[in-house]
Scaffold this motif. Sequence first.
Motif, PDB file in Angstrom:
ATOM      1  N   ARG A   1       7.866  -2.323   3.721  1.00 51.26           N
ATOM      2  CA  ARG A   1       7.980  -2.207   5.180  1.00 51.26           C
ATOM      3  C   ARG A   1       8.314  -3.551   5.787  1.00 51.26           C
ATOM      4  O   ARG A   1       7.761  -4.569   5.369  1.00 51.26           O
ATOM      5  CB  ARG A   1       6.655  -1.745   5.793  1.00 51.26           C
TER       6      ARG A   1
ATOM      7  N   THR B   1       0.841  -1.203   0.000  1.00 53.99           N
ATOM      8  CA  THR B   1       0.000   0.000   0.000  1.00 53.99           C
ATOM      9  C   THR B   1       0.871   1.245   0.000  1.00 53.99           C
ATOM     10  O   THR B   1       0.497   2.264  -0.558  1.00 53.99           O
ATOM     11  CB  THR B   1      -0.922   0.018   1.246  1.00 53.99           C
TER      12      THR B   1
ATOM     13  N   VAL C   1      -3.488   5.792  -0.351  1.00 51.37           N
ATOM     14  CA  VAL C   1      -3.644   7.143  -0.902  1.00 51.37           C
ATOM     15  C   VAL C   1      -3.276   7.233  -2.376  1.00 51.37           C
ATOM     16  O   VAL C   1      -3.738   8.124  -3.072  1.00 51.37           O
ATOM     17  CB  VAL C   1      -2.851   8.195  -0.109  1.00 51.37           C
TER      18      VAL C   1
ATOM     19  N   HIS D   1       3.265   4.670  10.997  1.00 50.16           N
ATOM     20  CA  HIS D   1       2.646   4.370  12.295  1.00 50.16           C
ATOM     21  C   HIS D   1       3.079   3.010  12.860  1.00 50.16           C
ATOM     22  O   HIS D   1       2.658   2.634  13.939  1.00 50.16           O
ATOM     23  CB  HIS D   1       1.129   4.381  12.145  1.00 50.16           C
TER      24      HIS D   1
ATOM     25  N   ARG E   1      -0.618  11.658   8.723  1.00 44.72           N
ATOM     26  CA  ARG E   1      -2.005  11.441   9.151  1.00 44.72           C
ATOM     27  C   ARG E   1      -2.346  12.364  10.308  1.00 44.72           C
ATOM     28  O   ARG E   1      -1.489  12.639  11.160  1.00 44.72           O
ATOM     29  CB  ARG E   1      -2.187  10.022   9.669  1.00 44.72           C
TER      30      ARG E   1
ATOM     31  N   TYR F   1     -13.599   2.171   4.238  1.00 48.52           N
ATOM     32  CA  TYR F   1     -13.476   2.388   5.682  1.00 48.52           C
ATOM     33  C   TYR F   1     -14.169   3.672   6.143  1.00 48.52           C
ATOM     34  O   TYR F   1     -14.265   3.919   7.337  1.00 48.52           O
ATOM     35  CB  TYR F   1     -12.006   2.446   6.100  1.00 48.52           C
TER      36      TYR F   1
ATOM     37  N   LYS G   1      -7.783   3.866  15.797  1.00 52.22           N
ATOM     38  CA  LYS G   1      -8.193   2.457  15.808  1.00 52.22           C
ATOM     39  C   LYS G   1      -8.712   2.029  17.177  1.00 52.22           C
ATOM     40  O   LYS G   1      -9.696   1.317  17.284  1.00 52.22           O
ATOM     41  CB  LYS G   1      -7.033   1.549  15.381  1.00 52.22           C
TER      42      LYS G   1
ATOM     43  N   THR H   1      -8.285   1.053  -0.766  1.00 55.63           N
ATOM     44  CA  THR H   1      -7.449   1.633   0.288  1.00 55.63           C
ATOM     45  C   THR H   1      -6.060   1.999  -0.238  1.00 55.63           C
ATOM     46  O   THR H   1      -5.504   1.277  -1.062  1.00 55.63           O
ATOM     47  CB  THR H   1      -7.288   0.587   1.408  1.00 55.63           C
TER      48      THR H   1
ATOM     49  N   GLU I   1      -8.672   9.255   3.907  1.00 59.67           N
ATOM     50  CA  GLU I   1      -8.951   7.953   4.489  1.00 59.67           C
ATOM     51  C   GLU I   1      -9.474   8.225   5.894  1.00 59.67           C
ATOM     52  O   GLU I   1      -9.106   9.234   6.520  1.00 59.67           O
ATOM     53  CB  GLU I   1      -7.673   7.110   4.565  1.00 59.67           C
TER      54      GLU I   1
ATOM     55  N   GLY J   1      -2.333  -4.287   2.985  1.00 62.76           N
ATOM     56  CA  GLY J   1      -1.170  -4.092   2.117  1.00 62.76           C
ATOM     57  C   GLY J   1       0.082  -3.736   2.912  1.00 62.76           C
ATOM     58  O   GLY J   1       1.144  -3.538   2.341  1.00 62.76           O
TER      59      GLY J   1
ATOM     60  N   ARG K   1     -10.641  -7.433   3.592  1.00 61.43           N
ATOM     61  CA  ARG K   1      -9.635  -7.257   2.525  1.00 61.43           C
ATOM     62  C   ARG K   1      -8.257  -7.603   3.094  1.00 61.43           C
ATOM     63  O   ARG K   1      -8.039  -7.488   4.303  1.00 61.43           O
ATOM     64  CB  ARG K   1      -9.638  -5.826   1.968  1.00 61.43           C
TER      65      ARG K   1
ATOM     66  N   ARG L   1      -7.971  -7.738   7.101  1.00 60.98           N
ATOM     67  CA  ARG L   1      -8.689  -6.777   7.948  1.00 60.98           C
ATOM     68  C   ARG L   1     -10.188  -6.987   7.801  1.00 60.98           C
ATOM     69  O   ARG L   1     -10.684  -7.208   6.696  1.00 60.98           O
ATOM     70  CB  ARG L   1      -8.361  -5.348   7.527  1.00 60.98           C
TER      71      ARG L   1
HETATM   72  C1  GN1 Z   1      -7.499   0.303   7.425  1.00 59.41           C
HETATM   73  C2  GN1 Z   1      -6.315   1.176   7.349  1.00 59.41           C
HETATM   74  O1  GN1 Z   1      -6.207   2.135   8.119  1.00 59.41           O
HETATM   75  N1  GN1 Z   1      -5.422   0.887   6.390  1.00 59.41           N
HETATM   76  C3  GN1 Z   1      -4.200   1.674   6.199  1.00 59.41           C
HETATM   77  C4  GN1 Z   1      -2.995   0.783   6.059  1.00 59.41           C
HETATM   78  O2  GN1 Z   1      -3.150  -0.004   4.891  1.00 59.41           O
HETATM   79  P1  GN1 Z   1      -3.506  -1.560   4.882  1.00 59.41           P
HETATM   80  O3  GN1 Z   1      -3.381  -1.944   3.425  1.00 59.41           O
HETATM   81  O4  GN1 Z   1      -4.913  -1.639   5.404  1.00 59.41           O
HETATM   82  O5  GN1 Z   1      -2.548  -2.235   5.785  1.00 59.41           O
HETATM   83  O6  GN1 Z   1      -1.831   1.593   5.890  1.00 59.41           O
HETATM   84  C5  GN1 Z   1      -1.853   2.380   4.700  1.00 59.41           C
HETATM   85  C6  GN1 Z   1      -0.540   3.128   4.602  1.00 59.41           C
HETATM   86  O7  GN1 Z   1      -0.345   3.996   5.656  1.00 59.41           O
HETATM   87  C7  GN1 Z   1      -3.052   3.327   4.717  1.00 59.41           C
HETATM   88  O8  GN1 Z   1      -3.106   4.023   3.498  1.00 59.41           O
HETATM   89  C8  GN1 Z   1      -4.327   2.521   4.946  1.00 59.41           C
HETATM   90  O9  GN1 Z   1      -5.426   3.372   5.075  1.00 59.41           O
END
Ligand code: GN1
Length: 560
Positions: A32, A28, A372, A68, A289, A349, A263, A370, A389, A522, A519, A528
């Motif tokens: 990492r 995403t 950006v 984060h 964020r 979300y 969260k 999901t 988001e 990422g 889903r 999740r």
């Molecule tokens: C539910 C949630 O908050 N998902 C986050 C998280 O992605 P995931 O693909 O859900 O792990 O980290 C991303 C990067 O910071 C952010 O863009 C996204 O909104």
Amino acid sequence: MNDNQKSLILNSSSQYPLPQGVKLSYGTAGFRADASILESTVFRVGILAALRSLKTQSLTGLMITASHNKVNDNGVKIADPSGGMLTQEWEPFADAIANSPTPQHLVQLIDEFVKKENIRFDGVRSAEILLGRDTRPSGESLLEAAKQGVYSIVGATATDMGILTTPQLHWMVRARNKGMKATELDYFEQLSSSFRCLVDLTPNQIKMNNTDDKLVVDGANGVGGEKLEVLKKMLNSMVIEVRNSGKEGGVLNEGVGADYVQKEKVVPQGFYLKDAGIRCASLDGDADRLVYFSVQSNNASNIDLVDGDKILSLFALFIKEQLSILKMEGDNHVDENYEARLGVVQTAYANGASTDYLKQLGLEVVFTPTGVKYLHEKAAEYDIGIYFEANGHGTILFSEGFLSWLDARNNELSKSKGSEQQKAALRLLAVSNLINQAVGDALSGLLLVEAILQYKGWSIHNWSELYHDLPSRQLKVKVVDRTAVVTANAETVVVRPPLIQEAINVEVAKYPRGRSFIRPSGTEDVIRVYAEASIQEAADSLANSVAKLADQFLGLGNSG
Ligand SMILES: CC(=O)N[C@H]1[C@@H](OP(=O)(O)O)O[C@H](CO)[C@@H](O)[C@@H]1O
Ligand SMILES: [Mg+2]
């Protein structure tokens, strides 16, 4: 590539071998993982950033951060020449080189890609990369690996910009490529001057009601708090207290920060009952964020959360209002009725109540998957595209066409200096300078929220009352292979494995205002689960049932 170019990559990459068993994906938001296994990845992303720079004949950026995530993790991502995320077309190549087993194989992959993309090593410009990192202790050595990656492309230069927020680096890349001033001081000056400009356009009477209330910011023990301390000195009209700035000895993202607050929906460390009612905000580890909250007066750990959806709603309301002021009492100018296309972009979300609210305002609301990179791309299709988001990552994009119309309109209107219409034009221009056009930015977002609250004479409570969130719950489920889940319709429907979606539908139908989806993450190795319903117990129970389904269909128990 000639032999010289190949051997440079071969020699330097042998210094950065891929650890055994490591398999990473650009995901995403870049690569990492635990910082201890990332050197070779970061080195290779250095090469990638240089190739991207050669291909586009522009400057690119490389940011070392895991946002984060916990302090021992780290990560790396590229800022494209526009200041946005790396083009998605290059992600498969990013994955391929990150996982390439040997230096020889790596050189071969790069050679093939260079041919396919027709990347010229003898172009007018050689590769130029800006490097940045957050406050993680592993950042320094990883930055060195990134530099070595860049230097393995003949003629490439890397400039270490030091410790920055992610949005600062993206902003610098964009500004440099537009030939604008692009130092960190220029960033702070642009934010503070456009903020002052917005506040000066606030009706006096409203401004006076609100001068004494302060804002308390949770810096997640990361880079954001430190930068906000600098910025706040340039904003004499505001009282900002920064907590969890990292100087007090707290751990990055541990019990603090925007992700935790959004969260868990509880107060971050360093906030107490005595703060009840005060306007508070939380940044994440790399300050892209932003969420707001207030401590509830009856319980020191409960908060009233004002998340990304509500920031989006506040921004949308303000922009819409300024556009309609601009349209009032025409003066027969040919272009006066330019219909600006205003669009709002959310993900699955987003709280259902926020979507209802935005639609009631008459706004066009669209959904993307999901991440950006998807929201940003969609928002860029509008004259004014606002995306967020729910977790607080977002910004407002203005099209070049709209901005030049607005500039011209402002010049016209300056004949009637001081008119409401001209003020609206000036406000919109100030917003376009304040809010980061490259990527979501907690610091610029925070200043825009503050300016709008002042303009409206609103407390955080007034803002929070725009609409009431539907109760929701998020869970994570560990599964055998999360890539087995394939979704459609902006991740709201599972298309693979078969039958699970039907089973989810059966659960959802049991609850008034029920909505749930799953889903693959990422950024983490989990599925999740999101659920919302008319009351909290129902949202919890729906989330639990759907998590059970995920476990049944995909879970560890199913692996044999
Ligand atoms: C539910 C949630 O908050 N998902 C986050 C998280 O992605 P995931 O693909 O859900 O792990 O980290 C991303 C990067 O910071 C952010 O863009 C996204 O909104
Ligand atoms: Mg972040």
